[in-house]
Design a protein around this motif. Structure first.
Motif, short mmCIF file in Angstrom:
data_model
loop_
_atom_site.label_atom_id
_atom_site.label_comp_id
_atom_site.label_asym_id
_atom_site.label_seq_id
_atom_site.Cartn_x
_atom_site.Cartn_y
_atom_site.Cartn_z
N PRO A 90 29.38 51.50 58.75
CA PRO A 90 29.85 50.40 59.61
C PRO A 90 28.79 49.32 59.83
O PRO A 90 29.11 48.12 59.82
CB PRO A 90 30.21 51.11 60.92
N THR A 91 27.54 49.72 60.01
CA THR A 91 26.48 48.74 60.21
C THR A 91 26.27 47.92 58.95
O THR A 91 26.05 46.69 59.01
CB THR A 91 25.16 49.43 60.61
N THR A 92 26.33 48.58 57.80
CA THR A 92 26.16 47.87 56.53
C THR A 92 27.28 46.84 56.34
O THR A 92 27.03 45.72 55.87
CB THR A 92 26.15 48.87 55.35
N VAL A 93 28.49 47.20 56.73
CA VAL A 93 29.60 46.25 56.66
C VAL A 93 29.35 45.08 57.60
O VAL A 93 29.56 43.92 57.24
CB VAL A 93 30.94 46.95 56.99
N ASP A 94 28.90 45.37 58.82
CA ASP A 94 28.60 44.30 59.78
C ASP A 94 27.54 43.34 59.23
O ASP A 94 27.66 42.12 59.37
CB ASP A 94 28.08 44.90 61.09
N VAL A 95 26.52 43.91 58.61
CA VAL A 95 25.44 43.08 58.05
C VAL A 95 25.99 42.20 56.93
O VAL A 95 25.67 41.00 56.85
CB VAL A 95 24.30 43.98 57.53
N SER A 96 26.81 42.77 56.08
CA SER A 96 27.39 42.00 54.97
C SER A 96 28.26 40.86 55.48
O SER A 96 28.20 39.73 54.98
CB SER A 96 28.22 42.92 54.07
N LEU A 97 29.08 41.16 56.49
CA LEU A 97 29.95 40.13 57.06
C LEU A 97 29.13 39.04 57.74
O LEU A 97 29.42 37.84 57.59
CB LEU A 97 30.92 40.76 58.05
N THR A 98 28.12 39.44 58.50
CA THR A 98 27.29 38.46 59.19
C THR A 98 26.65 37.50 58.21
O THR A 98 26.65 36.27 58.40
CB THR A 98 26.21 39.16 60.03
N SER A 99 26.10 38.05 57.14
CA SER A 99 25.46 37.20 56.13
C SER A 99 26.47 36.26 55.50
O SER A 99 26.18 35.07 55.28
CB SER A 99 24.81 38.08 55.06
N ARG A 100 27.65 36.77 55.23
CA ARG A 100 28.69 35.93 54.63
C ARG A 100 29.12 34.81 55.56
O ARG A 100 29.28 33.66 55.13
CB ARG A 100 29.90 36.80 54.26
N TYR A 101 29.30 35.13 56.84
CA TYR A 101 29.70 34.08 57.80
C TYR A 101 28.64 32.99 57.89
O TYR A 101 28.96 31.79 57.89
CB TYR A 101 29.90 34.69 59.19
N LEU A 102 27.38 33.39 57.96
CA LEU A 102 26.29 32.42 58.05
C LEU A 102 26.19 31.57 56.79
O LEU A 102 25.97 30.36 56.86
CB LEU A 102 24.96 33.15 58.31
N GLU A 103 26.37 32.21 55.65
CA GLU A 103 26.29 31.47 54.38
C GLU A 103 27.45 30.49 54.22
O GLU A 103 27.26 29.35 53.80
CB GLU A 103 26.27 32.47 53.22
N ARG A 104 28.63 30.91 54.59
CA ARG A 104 29.81 30.04 54.44
C ARG A 104 29.75 28.85 55.40
O ARG A 104 30.23 27.77 55.07
CB ARG A 104 31.08 30.85 54.68
N PHE A 105 29.18 29.06 56.57
CA PHE A 105 29.01 27.96 57.52
C PHE A 105 28.24 26.82 56.84
O PHE A 105 28.62 25.65 56.92
CB PHE A 105 28.26 28.47 58.75
N GLY A 106 27.15 27.16 56.18
CA GLY A 106 26.37 26.15 55.48
C GLY A 106 27.13 25.51 54.34
O GLY A 106 27.01 24.29 54.11
N ASP A 107 27.90 26.29 53.62
CA ASP A 107 28.69 25.74 52.51
C ASP A 107 29.67 24.67 53.00
O ASP A 107 29.84 23.64 52.34
CB ASP A 107 29.48 26.85 51.81
N HIS A 108 30.30 24.93 54.13
CA HIS A 108 31.23 23.93 54.67
C HIS A 108 30.48 22.68 55.13
O HIS A 108 31.00 21.56 55.03
CB HIS A 108 32.04 24.52 55.82
N GLY A 109 29.26 22.87 55.63
CA GLY A 109 28.45 21.71 55.98
C GLY A 109 28.15 20.85 54.76
O GLY A 109 28.21 19.62 54.83
N VAL A 110 27.83 21.49 53.65
CA VAL A 110 27.58 20.76 52.40
C VAL A 110 28.85 20.04 51.95
O VAL A 110 28.79 18.90 51.46
CB VAL A 110 27.08 21.71 51.30
N SER A 111 29.99 20.68 52.12
CA SER A 111 31.25 20.04 51.75
C SER A 111 31.45 18.73 52.51
O SER A 111 31.85 17.71 51.93
CB SER A 111 32.42 20.99 52.04
N VAL A 112 31.14 18.74 53.80
CA VAL A 112 31.25 17.50 54.59
C VAL A 112 30.25 16.47 54.08
O VAL A 112 30.58 15.29 53.93
CB VAL A 112 31.01 17.79 56.09
N ALA A 113 29.02 16.91 53.81
CA ALA A 113 27.99 15.98 53.33
C ALA A 113 28.41 15.33 52.02
O ALA A 113 28.19 14.12 51.81
CB ALA A 113 26.67 16.72 53.16
N ARG A 114 29.01 16.09 51.14
CA ARG A 114 29.44 15.52 49.85
C ARG A 114 30.59 14.53 50.03
O ARG A 114 30.67 13.53 49.32
CB ARG A 114 29.86 16.65 48.90
#
Length: 216
Positions: A178-202
């Motif tokens: 369960p902790t490993t899943v939480d870590v994976s999800l957290t990293s994904r959420y943080l990474e996708r947040f930045g991706d959407h920011g780049v989308s706006v910048a483009r």
């Protein structure tokens, strides 16, 4: 009629800036709630996301009405259509911050993020907050140097995201499933947040230049 049109365009721009400010604050508070197992703060982030959703709905309705009533062309048309797409990206950034807060609430009173990886996630969250705050400046000034900076910040974020999966793949990783899943999800959420920011910048880059930036 032209004055009304220009007022609508200005309001759309101001709404985008406000959304960027709200998602920056949402990420900052969501990370605090996750890092410190603060369930009250997590609940506030979750509740505040409705305001970001409302802003998107308000902006989109204004943009659609302007399209229907004013018949914009050329750069004005790009501005309105681009705003619809940017509002969707900003709303999604708010959702991702809410997901972090929901994870904090789900695991309370425990911390969802193990200490072995919390420093990496802290760096990722700070990059996300910087990206969101720089979006506000970019939307206000349309300074393409800021767009380039956002893209560079996201590259740093991607490297940290990759490092998370290297860490959990090592034999020394001893956390349960369960902790490993939480870590994976957290990293994904943080990474996708930045991706959407780049989308706006483009999209802002496209509004200024009339050309799409190459991906990468």
């Amino acid at each position: 009629m032209r004055k009304v049109f220009q007022a609508d365009l200005q309001q759309i721009g101001e709404d985008l800036i406000e959304m960027s400010q709200r998602v920056a604050e949402a990420m900052e508070r969501a990370w605090d709630s996750l890092a410190n197992a603060d369930v009250d703060l997590a609940q506030e982030v979750i509740a505040e996301d409705a305001k970001i959703d409302f802003l998107q709905t308000q902006l989109d309705e204004r943009a659609i009405d302007t399209l229907a009533l004013q018949g914009p062309v050329a750069s004005d048309l790009r501005m309105i259509v681009g705003s619809l797409r940017m509002s969707a990206s900003l709303e999604r950034m708010g959702d991702l911050a809410r997901h972090l807060a929901q994870l904090a609430r789900l695991r309370f009173p425990k911390r969802a993020v193990p200490s072995a990886i919390s420093e990496t996630f802290s760096k990722m969250a700070q990059l996300d907050i910087r990206i969101a705050r720089e979006l506000g400046r970019l939307l206000d000034t349309r300074d393409l140097a800021i767009a380039s900076q956002i893209i560079e910040l996201n590259r740093e974020l991607d490297k940290l995201h990759s490092s998370v999966f290297q860490i959990i793949a090592e034999e020394s990783w001893q956390e349960d499933a369960p902790t490993t899943v939480d870590v994976s999800l957290t990293s994904r959420y943080l990474e996708r947040f930045g991706d959407h920011g780049v989308s706006v910048a483009r999209k802002v880059t496209y509004l200024v230049t009339g050309e799409w930036e190459p991906q990468g």
